[in-house]
Write a protein that holds these residues in place. Sequence first.
Motif, PDB file in Angstrom:
ATOM      1  N   HIS A 190      40.469  38.586  46.348  1.00  0.00           N
ATOM      2  CA  HIS A 190      41.725  38.472  45.619  1.00  0.00           C
ATOM      3  C   HIS A 190      42.708  39.597  45.931  1.00  0.00           C
ATOM      4  O   HIS A 190      43.832  39.330  46.353  1.00  0.00           O
ATOM      5  CB  HIS A 190      41.449  38.386  44.114  1.00  0.00           C
ATOM      6  CG  HIS A 190      40.585  37.231  43.753  1.00  0.00           C
ATOM      7  ND1 HIS A 190      41.077  35.952  43.616  1.00  0.00           N
ATOM      8  CD2 HIS A 190      39.255  37.136  43.534  1.00  0.00           C
ATOM      9  CE1 HIS A 190      40.099  35.125  43.314  1.00  0.00           C
ATOM     10  NE2 HIS A 190      38.974  35.819  43.257  1.00  0.00           N
ATOM     11  N   LEU A 191      42.295  40.838  45.711  1.00  0.00           N
ATOM     12  CA  LEU A 191      43.223  41.962  45.901  1.00  0.00           C
ATOM     13  C   LEU A 191      43.692  42.080  47.351  1.00  0.00           C
ATOM     14  O   LEU A 191      44.894  42.102  47.613  1.00  0.00           O
ATOM     15  CB  LEU A 191      42.571  43.280  45.469  1.00  0.00           C
ATOM     16  CG  LEU A 191      43.437  44.517  45.729  1.00  0.00           C
ATOM     17  CD1 LEU A 191      44.638  44.532  44.804  1.00  0.00           C
ATOM     18  CD2 LEU A 191      42.623  45.786  45.574  1.00  0.00           C
ATOM     19  N   LEU A 226      46.346  37.203  40.680  1.00  0.00           N
ATOM     20  CA  LEU A 226      45.498  38.376  40.911  1.00  0.00           C
ATOM     21  C   LEU A 226      45.024  38.969  39.594  1.00  0.00           C
ATOM     22  O   LEU A 226      43.853  39.340  39.441  1.00  0.00           O
ATOM     23  CB  LEU A 226      46.285  39.418  41.718  1.00  0.00           C
ATOM     24  CG  LEU A 226      45.546  40.695  42.086  1.00  0.00           C
ATOM     25  CD1 LEU A 226      44.402  40.407  43.052  1.00  0.00           C
ATOM     26  CD2 LEU A 226      46.526  41.699  42.708  1.00  0.00           C
ATOM     27  N   TRP A 227      45.911  39.026  38.627  1.00  0.00           N
ATOM     28  CA  TRP A 227      45.570  39.575  37.312  1.00  0.00           C
ATOM     29  C   TRP A 227      44.562  38.693  36.576  1.00  0.00           C
ATOM     30  O   TRP A 227      43.616  39.193  35.956  1.00  0.00           O
ATOM     31  CB  TRP A 227      46.853  39.730  36.498  1.00  0.00           C
ATOM     32  CG  TRP A 227      46.669  40.225  35.103  1.00  0.00           C
ATOM     33  CD1 TRP A 227      45.926  41.293  34.687  1.00  0.00           C
ATOM     34  CD2 TRP A 227      47.258  39.671  33.921  1.00  0.00           C
ATOM     35  NE1 TRP A 227      46.023  41.434  33.320  1.00  0.00           N
ATOM     36  CE2 TRP A 227      46.839  40.453  32.831  1.00  0.00           C
ATOM     37  CE3 TRP A 227      48.114  38.599  33.698  1.00  0.00           C
ATOM     38  CZ2 TRP A 227      47.241  40.187  31.525  1.00  0.00           C
ATOM     39  CZ3 TRP A 227      48.511  38.351  32.393  1.00  0.00           C
ATOM     40  CH2 TRP A 227      48.072  39.134  31.326  1.00  0.00           C
ATOM     41  N   LEU A 228      44.747  37.371  36.657  1.00  0.00           N
ATOM     42  CA  LEU A 228      43.781  36.471  36.021  1.00  0.00           C
ATOM     43  C   LEU A 228      42.395  36.644  36.637  1.00  0.00           C
ATOM     44  O   LEU A 228      41.387  36.666  35.925  1.00  0.00           O
ATOM     45  CB  LEU A 228      44.240  35.019  36.157  1.00  0.00           C
ATOM     46  CG  LEU A 228      45.503  34.629  35.395  1.00  0.00           C
ATOM     47  CD1 LEU A 228      45.899  33.199  35.722  1.00  0.00           C
ATOM     48  CD2 LEU A 228      45.344  34.818  33.898  1.00  0.00           C
ATOM     49  N   LEU A 279      36.786  38.768  36.735  1.00  0.00           N
ATOM     50  CA  LEU A 279      35.792  39.399  37.611  1.00  0.00           C
ATOM     51  C   LEU A 279      35.474  40.843  37.266  1.00  0.00           C
ATOM     52  O   LEU A 279      34.609  41.444  37.893  1.00  0.00           O
ATOM     53  CB  LEU A 279      36.247  39.280  39.070  1.00  0.00           C
ATOM     54  CG  LEU A 279      36.266  37.842  39.585  1.00  0.00           C
ATOM     55  CD1 LEU A 279      36.924  37.764  40.948  1.00  0.00           C
ATOM     56  CD2 LEU A 279      34.862  37.260  39.623  1.00  0.00           C
ATOM     57  N   THR A 280      36.130  41.399  36.274  1.00  0.00           N
ATOM     58  CA  THR A 280      35.741  42.738  35.822  1.00  0.00           C
ATOM     59  C   THR A 280      34.957  42.672  34.513  1.00  0.00           C
ATOM     60  O   THR A 280      34.676  43.697  33.913  1.00  0.00           O
ATOM     61  CB  THR A 280      36.973  43.657  35.647  1.00  0.00           C
ATOM     62  OG1 THR A 280      37.899  43.044  34.751  1.00  0.00           O
ATOM     63  CG2 THR A 280      37.638  43.937  36.984  1.00  0.00           C
ATOM     64  N   ALA A 324      52.937  41.121  29.678  1.00  0.00           N
ATOM     65  CA  ALA A 324      51.545  41.565  29.836  1.00  0.00           C
ATOM     66  C   ALA A 324      51.227  41.819  31.307  1.00  0.00           C
ATOM     67  O   ALA A 324      50.518  42.783  31.643  1.00  0.00           O
ATOM     68  CB  ALA A 324      50.600  40.518  29.261  1.00  0.00           C
ATOM     69  N   LEU A 325      51.747  40.982  32.201  1.00  0.00           N
ATOM     70  CA  LEU A 325      51.527  41.178  33.636  1.00  0.00           C
ATOM     71  C   LEU A 325      52.166  42.480  34.114  1.00  0.00           C
ATOM     72  O   LEU A 325      51.547  43.241  34.863  1.00  0.00           O
ATOM     73  CB  LEU A 325      52.101  39.987  34.418  1.00  0.00           C
ATOM     74  CG  LEU A 325      52.028  40.081  35.939  1.00  0.00           C
ATOM     75  CD1 LEU A 325      50.583  40.177  36.418  1.00  0.00           C
ATOM     76  CD2 LEU A 325      52.743  38.896  36.573  1.00  0.00           C
TER      77      LEU A 325
END
Length: 197
Positions: free
Chosen positions: A155-156, A130-132, A137-138, A90-91
């Motif tokens: 994060h990014l 970052l993905w979590l 946050l989106t 998934a990542l």
Amino acid sequence: MADEPDDVPEMDVPVGMFEDIEDLKTQVASLTAQLKELTGSEEGEPSEASADGAETAGAEAAEDSGEEEWQYPPFILLLDSPEYDDELRALIEWVEGVLVPGYLAEPSADARWCHLWFEHPVAVARLHALWLAWQELTDPVSCGYTGPSVWHRDHLDPCLRELRAPTGPFTGCTKGEHQILHRLPTQVPSAWRHENA
């Protein structure tokens, strides 16, 4: 007056305070009614039997599993197969579908990237975090409208600075070449493992 004691101090209580107290009483009554409705208890408190039953069920479930319950999402490097493989799959989908096309320019000596990033444990750990954060946050429901801005700032940007730095995990990887042995630890430190004592 015969029924009042002689030593009662005189207090100046603002009239508004009585209104506040009445409002609080109304709110407490409303919450008590909701609690009764949710618990099915006549007295507004969870019944002892249902509380004991919940505790017993929780204890039995913990004993059956033989492990403490994880607080999700877990740190990816602590997962074993097949959970690790599923999470990594998934990542990879997110990194290759969102991050690479949207945020990564052509690699250079000052901004490195490895097309086999998923073979670098440090990169996997950072990109998973970052993905979590991106997932949380989106989502306007959980973070409002400022979530994407926070994700970029907190994060990014720091993640890409660390990963793409000349001293980051892709140091030995140049355009068209992949080198991992310079950063691969022999095993995950035992302090990272979640083991029963």
